[in-house]
Design a protein around this motif. Sequence first.
Motif, PDB file in Angstrom:
ATOM      1  N   LEU A   9       0.916  -1.012   0.117  1.00  0.00           N
ATOM      2  CA  LEU A   9      -0.037  -0.028   0.016  1.00  0.00           C
ATOM      3  C   LEU A   9       0.917   1.163  -0.099  1.00  0.00           C
ATOM      4  O   LEU A   9       1.786   1.319   1.080  1.00  0.00           O
ATOM      5  CB  LEU A   9      -0.931   0.193   1.046  1.00  0.00           C
ATOM      6  N   ASN A  10       0.703   2.244  -0.960  1.00  0.00           N
ATOM      7  CA  ASN A  10       1.549   3.267  -0.985  1.00  0.00           C
ATOM      8  C   ASN A  10       0.989   4.486  -0.034  1.00  0.00           C
ATOM      9  O   ASN A  10      -0.178   4.956  -0.320  1.00  0.00           O
ATOM     10  CB  ASN A  10       1.457   3.935  -2.459  1.00  0.00           C
ATOM     11  N   VAL A  11       1.770   4.666   1.059  1.00  0.00           N
ATOM     12  CA  VAL A  11       1.160   5.465   2.226  1.00  0.00           C
ATOM     13  C   VAL A  11       1.570   6.876   2.042  1.00  0.00           C
ATOM     14  O   VAL A  11       0.833   7.704   2.634  1.00  0.00           O
ATOM     15  CB  VAL A  11       1.570   5.272   3.573  1.00  0.00           C
ATOM     16  N   ILE A  12       2.305   7.384   0.851  1.00  0.00           N
ATOM     17  CA  ILE A  12       2.825   8.745   0.759  1.00  0.00           C
ATOM     18  C   ILE A  12       1.378   9.588   0.372  1.00  0.00           C
ATOM     19  O   ILE A  12       1.498  10.620   0.947  1.00  0.00           O
ATOM     20  CB  ILE A  12       3.698   8.921  -0.215  1.00  0.00           C
ATOM     21  N   PRO A  13       0.684   9.197  -0.614  1.00  0.00           N
ATOM     22  CA  PRO A  13      -0.638  10.095  -0.604  1.00  0.00           C
ATOM     23  C   PRO A  13      -1.436  10.473   0.411  1.00  0.00           C
ATOM     24  O   PRO A  13      -1.781  11.340   0.666  1.00  0.00           O
ATOM     25  CB  PRO A  13      -1.389   9.436  -1.975  1.00  0.00           C
ATOM     26  N   LEU A  14      -1.658   9.153   1.316  1.00  0.00           N
ATOM     27  CA  LEU A  14      -2.437   9.284   2.387  1.00  0.00           C
ATOM     28  C   LEU A  14      -1.771  10.290   3.592  1.00  0.00           C
ATOM     29  O   LEU A  14      -2.451  10.933   4.121  1.00  0.00           O
ATOM     30  CB  LEU A  14      -2.437   8.123   2.955  1.00  0.00           C
ATOM     31  N   ILE A  15      -0.236  10.128   3.507  1.00  0.00           N
ATOM     32  CA  ILE A  15       0.406  11.438   4.387  1.00  0.00           C
ATOM     33  C   ILE A  15      -0.132  12.641   3.912  1.00  0.00           C
ATOM     34  O   ILE A  15      -0.265  13.448   4.656  1.00  0.00           O
ATOM     35  CB  ILE A  15       1.629  10.942   4.404  1.00  0.00           C
ATOM     36  N   ASP A  16      -0.111  12.618   2.592  1.00  0.00           N
ATOM     37  CA  ASP A  16      -0.321  14.102   2.208  1.00  0.00           C
ATOM     38  C   ASP A  16      -1.572  14.744   2.460  1.00  0.00           C
ATOM     39  O   ASP A  16      -1.931  15.941   2.786  1.00  0.00           O
ATOM     40  CB  ASP A  16      -0.205  14.006   0.391  1.00  0.00           C
ATOM     41  N   ILE A  17      -2.543  13.861   2.375  1.00  0.00           N
ATOM     42  CA  ILE A  17      -3.963  14.026   2.624  1.00  0.00           C
ATOM     43  C   ILE A  17      -4.063  14.650   3.946  1.00  0.00           C
ATOM     44  O   ILE A  17      -4.657  15.295   4.308  1.00  0.00           O
ATOM     45  CB  ILE A  17      -4.861  12.906   2.377  1.00  0.00           C
ATOM     46  N   MET A  18      -3.612  13.630   5.068  1.00  0.00           N
ATOM     47  CA  MET A  18      -3.572  13.970   6.426  1.00  0.00           C
ATOM     48  C   MET A  18      -3.091  15.482   6.644  1.00  0.00           C
ATOM     49  O   MET A  18      -3.619  15.999   7.497  1.00  0.00           O
ATOM     50  CB  MET A  18      -2.999  12.953   7.213  1.00  0.00           C
ATOM     51  N   LEU A  19      -1.673  15.793   6.089  1.00  0.00           N
ATOM     52  CA  LEU A  19      -1.179  16.929   6.109  1.00  0.00           C
ATOM     53  C   LEU A  19      -2.037  18.086   5.994  1.00  0.00           C
ATOM     54  O   LEU A  19      -2.140  18.980   6.644  1.00  0.00           O
ATOM     55  CB  LEU A  19       0.198  17.062   5.526  1.00  0.00           C
ATOM     56  N   VAL A  20      -2.794  18.005   4.817  1.00  0.00           N
ATOM     57  CA  VAL A  20      -3.634  18.989   4.355  1.00  0.00           C
ATOM     58  C   VAL A  20      -4.900  19.349   5.360  1.00  0.00           C
ATOM     59  O   VAL A  20      -5.241  20.215   5.397  1.00  0.00           O
ATOM     60  CB  VAL A  20      -4.416  18.668   3.090  1.00  0.00           C
ATOM     61  N   LEU A  21      -5.371  17.961   5.893  1.00  0.00           N
ATOM     62  CA  LEU A  21      -6.529  18.054   6.813  1.00  0.00           C
ATOM     63  C   LEU A  21      -6.023  18.743   8.118  1.00  0.00           C
ATOM     64  O   LEU A  21      -6.714  19.644   8.446  1.00  0.00           O
ATOM     65  CB  LEU A  21      -6.893  16.633   7.191  1.00  0.00           C
ATOM     66  N   LEU A  22      -4.854  18.237   8.428  1.00  0.00           N
ATOM     67  CA  LEU A  22      -4.278  18.868   9.770  1.00  0.00           C
ATOM     68  C   LEU A  22      -4.355  20.320   9.516  1.00  0.00           C
ATOM     69  O   LEU A  22      -4.618  21.304  10.559  1.00  0.00           O
ATOM     70  CB  LEU A  22      -3.120  18.208  10.186  1.00  0.00           C
ATOM     71  N   ALA A  23      -3.616  20.996   8.486  1.00  0.00           N
ATOM     72  CA  ALA A  23      -3.394  22.208   8.314  1.00  0.00           C
ATOM     73  C   ALA A  23      -4.753  23.212   8.197  1.00  0.00           C
ATOM     74  O   ALA A  23      -4.925  24.174   8.788  1.00  0.00           O
ATOM     75  CB  ALA A  23      -2.740  22.492   6.858  1.00  0.00           C
ATOM     76  N   ILE A  24      -5.745  22.422   7.752  1.00  0.00           N
ATOM     77  CA  ILE A  24      -7.121  23.094   7.661  1.00  0.00           C
ATOM     78  C   ILE A  24      -7.753  23.146   8.784  1.00  0.00           C
ATOM     79  O   ILE A  24      -8.329  24.423   9.638  1.00  0.00           O
ATOM     80  CB  ILE A  24      -8.193  22.239   6.700  1.00  0.00           C
ATOM     81  N   VAL A  25      -7.603  22.012   9.952  1.00  0.00           N
ATOM     82  CA  VAL A  25      -8.132  21.895  11.344  1.00  0.00           C
ATOM     83  C   VAL A  25      -7.357  23.032  12.091  1.00  0.00           C
ATOM     84  O   VAL A  25      -8.224  23.683  12.751  1.00  0.00           O
ATOM     85  CB  VAL A  25      -8.015  20.611  11.886  1.00  0.00           C
ATOM     86  N   LEU A  26      -6.112  23.196  11.730  1.00  0.00           N
ATOM     87  CA  LEU A  26      -5.214  24.011  12.838  1.00  0.00           C
ATOM     88  C   LEU A  26      -5.653  25.523  12.159  1.00  0.00           C
ATOM     89  O   LEU A  26      -5.892  26.451  13.185  1.00  0.00           O
ATOM     90  CB  LEU A  26      -3.873  23.983  12.358  1.00  0.00           C
ATOM     91  N   SER A  27      -5.752  25.941  11.323  1.00  0.00           N
ATOM     92  CA  SER A  27      -6.167  27.134  10.764  1.00  0.00           C
ATOM     93  C   SER A  27      -7.697  27.547  11.086  1.00  0.00           C
ATOM     94  O   SER A  27      -7.800  28.675  11.535  1.00  0.00           O
ATOM     95  CB  SER A  27      -6.143  27.480   9.140  1.00  0.00           C
ATOM     96  N   ILE A  28      -8.596  26.549  11.047  1.00  0.00           N
ATOM     97  CA  ILE A  28      -9.753  26.887  11.543  1.00  0.00           C
ATOM     98  C   ILE A  28      -9.827  27.109  13.050  1.00  0.00           C
ATOM     99  O   ILE A  28     -10.612  28.013  13.515  1.00  0.00           O
ATOM    100  CB  ILE A  28     -10.854  25.757  11.194  1.00  0.00           C
ATOM    101  N   SER A  29      -9.133  26.146  13.800  1.00  0.00           N
ATOM    102  CA  SER A  29      -9.185  26.430  15.474  1.00  0.00           C
ATOM    103  C   SER A  29      -8.614  27.555  15.639  1.00  0.00           C
ATOM    104  O   SER A  29      -8.970  28.316  16.682  1.00  0.00           O
ATOM    105  CB  SER A  29      -8.617  25.078  16.192  1.00  0.00           C
ATOM    106  N   THR A  30      -7.464  28.108  14.983  1.00  0.00           N
ATOM    107  CA  THR A  30      -6.807  29.392  15.453  1.00  0.00           C
ATOM    108  C   THR A  30      -7.953  30.468  15.231  1.00  0.00           C
ATOM    109  O   THR A  30      -7.867  31.551  15.753  1.00  0.00           O
ATOM    110  CB  THR A  30      -5.601  29.631  14.362  1.00  0.00           C
ATOM    111  N   PHE A  31      -8.591  30.471  14.040  1.00  0.00           N
ATOM    112  CA  PHE A  31      -9.608  31.656  13.859  1.00  0.00           C
ATOM    113  C   PHE A  31     -10.482  31.523  14.889  1.00  0.00           C
ATOM    114  O   PHE A  31     -11.065  32.498  15.296  1.00  0.00           O
ATOM    115  CB  PHE A  31     -10.115  31.000  12.480  1.00  0.00           C
ATOM    116  N   ILE A  32     -11.190  30.383  15.172  1.00  0.00           N
ATOM    117  CA  ILE A  32     -12.022  30.185  16.380  1.00  0.00           C
ATOM    118  C   ILE A  32     -11.725  31.022  17.530  1.00  0.00           C
ATOM    119  O   ILE A  32     -12.169  31.918  18.229  1.00  0.00           O
ATOM    120  CB  ILE A  32     -12.546  29.033  16.504  1.00  0.00           C
TER     121      ILE A  32
END
Length: 126
Positions: A9-32
């Motif tokens: 299983l190629n996990v590199i695309p999954l890691i990329d997706i997780m990093l993008v999701l993490l960035a979104i969550v962090l930016s939203i929580s900072t805004f709140i």
Amino acid sequence: MSMPKKEGLNVIPLIDIMLVLLAIVLSISTFIAQGNIPIDLPNSKSAVQNEEKEKVVIVINKDNEFFIDDVKIEEENLKDELEQIDSKTLIQLKSDKESVYESFVKVIDILKEKKHENFAITTLTK
């Protein structure tokens, strides 16, 4: 004839997706966290109705001076003055952002000690 290699299983695309999701969550929580979060205290619905009748405003300015309804109160007299306020009266606490945090805590402690039911916290900018 050699056996084909097992494709893992190629996990590199999954890691990329997780990093993008993490960035979104962090930016939203900072805004709140930066937004004004309304504090819903007990009796706040009745406080809105009584606001016109009974309200005491306590202000802590940037020099850590206390004012109750625009009258300057010495720190040692603060507790006595707050004890006289009825526990159902709305107390609006306004603290300058440059004031010392201990001053703010001191007022809250006195109100908690006298089991004051009704207070709101407002912050002041410069």
